[in-house]
Enzyme design. Structure first.
Site, PDB file in Angstrom:
ATOM      1  N   ASN A   1       0.861  -1.186   0.000  1.00 41.39           N
ATOM      2  CA  ASN A   1       0.000   0.000   0.000  1.00 41.39           C
ATOM      3  C   ASN A   1       0.901   1.241   0.000  1.00 41.39           C
ATOM      4  O   ASN A   1       1.460   1.596   1.027  1.00 41.39           O
ATOM      5  CB  ASN A   1      -0.891  -0.030   1.254  1.00 41.39           C
ATOM      6  CG  ASN A   1      -1.673   1.248   1.435  1.00 41.39           C
ATOM      7  OD1 ASN A   1      -1.839   2.024   0.491  1.00 41.39           O
ATOM      8  ND2 ASN A   1      -2.164   1.472   2.647  1.00 41.39           N
TER       9      ASN A   1
ATOM     10  N   GLU B   1      -6.880   4.713   7.729  1.00 38.80           N
ATOM     11  CA  GLU B   1      -6.626   6.130   7.406  1.00 38.80           C
ATOM     12  C   GLU B   1      -7.842   6.738   6.697  1.00 38.80           C
ATOM     13  O   GLU B   1      -8.140   7.920   6.866  1.00 38.80           O
ATOM     14  CB  GLU B   1      -5.334   6.252   6.569  1.00 38.80           C
ATOM     15  CG  GLU B   1      -4.111   6.037   7.469  1.00 38.80           C
ATOM     16  CD  GLU B   1      -2.877   5.506   6.762  1.00 38.80           C
ATOM     17  OE1 GLU B   1      -2.830   5.501   5.526  1.00 38.80           O
ATOM     18  OE2 GLU B   1      -1.952   5.068   7.486  1.00 38.80           O
TER      19      GLU B   1
ATOM     20  N   SER C   1       3.336  -2.076  10.498  1.00 38.01           N
ATOM     21  CA  SER C   1       4.792  -1.997  10.675  1.00 38.01           C
ATOM     22  C   SER C   1       5.509  -3.308  10.360  1.00 38.01           C
ATOM     23  O   SER C   1       6.421  -3.722  11.074  1.00 38.01           O
ATOM     24  CB  SER C   1       5.133  -1.529  12.093  1.00 38.01           C
ATOM     25  OG  SER C   1       4.648  -0.217  12.298  1.00 38.01           O
TER      26      SER C   1
ATOM     27  N   HIS D   1      -9.567   1.140   4.834  1.00 35.28           N
ATOM     28  CA  HIS D   1      -8.289   1.322   5.533  1.00 35.28           C
ATOM     29  C   HIS D   1      -8.510   2.308   6.688  1.00 35.28           C
ATOM     30  O   HIS D   1      -9.296   3.255   6.560  1.00 35.28           O
ATOM     31  CB  HIS D   1      -7.234   1.860   4.556  1.00 35.28           C
ATOM     32  CG  HIS D   1      -5.853   1.843   5.134  1.00 35.28           C
ATOM     33  ND1 HIS D   1      -5.415   2.793   6.023  1.00 35.28           N
ATOM     34  CD2 HIS D   1      -4.830   0.976   4.986  1.00 35.28           C
ATOM     35  CE1 HIS D   1      -4.169   2.514   6.387  1.00 35.28           C
ATOM     36  NE2 HIS D   1      -3.791   1.405   5.767  1.00 35.28           N
TER      37      HIS D   1
ATOM     38  N   GLU E   1      -5.538  -5.040  10.750  1.00 33.78           N
ATOM     39  CA  GLU E   1      -4.519  -4.001  10.905  1.00 33.78           C
ATOM     40  C   GLU E   1      -4.790  -3.222  12.191  1.00 33.78           C
ATOM     41  O   GLU E   1      -5.564  -2.246  12.175  1.00 33.78           O
ATOM     42  CB  GLU E   1      -4.574  -3.041   9.716  1.00 33.78           C
ATOM     43  CG  GLU E   1      -4.274  -3.685   8.393  1.00 33.78           C
ATOM     44  CD  GLU E   1      -3.654  -2.672   7.450  1.00 33.78           C
ATOM     45  OE1 GLU E   1      -2.507  -2.880   7.059  1.00 33.78           O
ATOM     46  OE2 GLU E   1      -4.314  -1.667   7.135  1.00 33.78           O
TER      47      GLU E   1
ATOM     48  N   LYS F   1       0.119   4.234  -0.228  1.00 25.99           N
ATOM     49  CA  LYS F   1      -0.540   5.415   0.345  1.00 25.99           C
ATOM     50  C   LYS F   1      -0.365   6.614  -0.614  1.00 25.99           C
ATOM     51  O   LYS F   1      -0.319   6.417  -1.819  1.00 25.99           O
ATOM     52  CB  LYS F   1      -0.003   5.717   1.735  1.00 25.99           C
ATOM     53  CG  LYS F   1       0.014   4.478   2.645  1.00 25.99           C
ATOM     54  CD  LYS F   1       0.216   4.822   4.080  1.00 25.99           C
ATOM     55  CE  LYS F   1       0.425   3.549   4.865  1.00 25.99           C
ATOM     56  NZ  LYS F   1       0.102   3.678   6.249  1.00 25.99           N
TER      57      LYS F   1
ATOM     58  N   GLY G   1       2.224   2.309  10.780  1.00 28.62           N
ATOM     59  CA  GLY G   1       3.131   3.446  10.608  1.00 28.62           C
ATOM     60  C   GLY G   1       3.783   3.916  11.894  1.00 28.62           C
ATOM     61  O   GLY G   1       4.350   4.995  11.948  1.00 28.62           O
TER      62      GLY G   1
HETATM   63  C1  PEP Z   1      -0.825   0.126   5.997  1.00 30.30           C
HETATM   64  O1  PEP Z   1      -0.756   1.188   5.399  1.00 30.30           O
HETATM   65  O2  PEP Z   1      -1.812  -0.592   5.824  1.00 30.30           O
HETATM   66  C2  PEP Z   1       0.261  -0.284   6.879  1.00 30.30           C
HETATM   67  C3  PEP Z   1       0.186  -1.439   7.463  1.00 30.30           C
HETATM   68  O3  PEP Z   1       1.287   0.618   7.034  1.00 30.30           O
HETATM   69  P1  PEP Z   1       2.717   0.341   7.719  1.00 30.30           P
HETATM   70  O4  PEP Z   1       3.251  -0.947   7.134  1.00 30.30           O
HETATM   71  O5  PEP Z   1       3.543   1.524   7.368  1.00 30.30           O
HETATM   72  O6  PEP Z   1       2.471   0.201   9.188  1.00 30.30           O
END
Ligand code: PEP
Length: 251
Positions: free
Chosen positions: A9, A98, A208, A96, A163, A11, A169
């Site tokens: 992803n 976000e 992460s 997601h 998640e 983003k 992040g």
């Molecule tokens: C994500 O954007 O779904 C995500 C898991 O981000 P990150 O790997 O940066 O934590």
């Protein structure tokens, strides 16, 4: 885990030059390897066409990061599942955290998008997960249960990504015990909702994921793969995730 799925992803990242660099680095890797984890790239909308062209004749897959629930019409700034399907996108990330936060997306809206994506032949990757506060209060299961019930349609043909928001992040990764507990819980709910079909739905982990923790995560038997944010735009590290997945591939 066998035959892991790796979803990148991007983003809101990926200028044209960066996109070309990321994809060409991955293509150099894929040309050298015959059999590797299913890898799906989810760049921003504006780079989908470029990535589509670049990955033509390669085993890499293409996904978008969101879509509207309508196929067309007066929705300024939105992209429909029909438009995504038209340019050859196969997957779409929906719900997601976000988007749930920045755009106030509710479970009900995610559900409408999921149905629309499926109706257009896209495979939805529906994201669920609890906040730090909710975990501190030990409410992760009830939160995820409500998200599952509210975001998934009667007939679901897609993937679920667990998640935990506190791990996205932040550099904090859920530990294997926490991931395993939640994956088992999600599986139980999927089976209750979809019967036998619920056993086949792929459940991913995101939060992460990095080269130095991914091996432990791949080792979780109930998991089907990972959804990766930050590392997905660092090609040398993203390749490490694909490389480490090699040993989990069963033919
Ligand atoms: C994500 O954007 O779904 C995500 C898991 O981000 P990150 O790997 O940066 O934590």
């Amino acid at each position: 885990m066998s035959n892991p799925i790796i979803i990148g992803n991007w983003k809101m990242n990926g200028l044209i030059n960066e996109t070309k660099h990321i994809v060409s680095t991955l293509l150099t890797y894929t040309k050298k390897h015959q059999n590797f984890a299913k890898t799906i790239l989810c760049p921003p909308f504006t780079q989908l066409q470029l990535v589509k062209e670049m990955i033509k004749n390669s085993p890499l897959g293409l996904g978008a990061q969101d879509c509207h629930y309508a196929n067309k019409g007066a929705h300024t700034g939105d992209i429909s599942p029909a438009i995504l399907q038209d340019i050859g996108v196969n997957y779409v990330i929906l719900g997601h955290s976000e988007r749930r936060k920045d755009h106030h997306e509710s479970n009900q809206l995610v559900l409408k998008k999921t149905v629309a994506a499926q109706n257009n032949g896209l495979l939805p990757i529906v994201c669920i997960g609890e906040t730090q506060q909710e975990r501190n209060a030990n409410n992760q299961e009830s939160i995820v249960e409500v998200q599952l019930k509210g975001s998934l349609p009667e007939q679901f043909d897609g993937l679920v990504a667990y998640e935990p928001i506190w791990a996205i992040g932040t550099g904090l990764t859920a530990n294997n015990e926490q991931i395993t507990e939640m994956i088992q819980f999600i599986r139980k709910k999927l089976v209750a909702q979809y019967g036998e079909n619920g056993k086949k739905i792929s459940i991913l982990y995101g939060g992460s994921v990095k080269p130095d923790n991914v091996k432990d995560i791949y080792a979780i038997p109930e998991l089907s793969g990972v959804l990766v944010g930050g590392v997905s735009i660092i090609p040398k590290d993203f390749i490490k995730l694909i490389d480490i997945a090699q040993e989990f591939i069963r033919s």
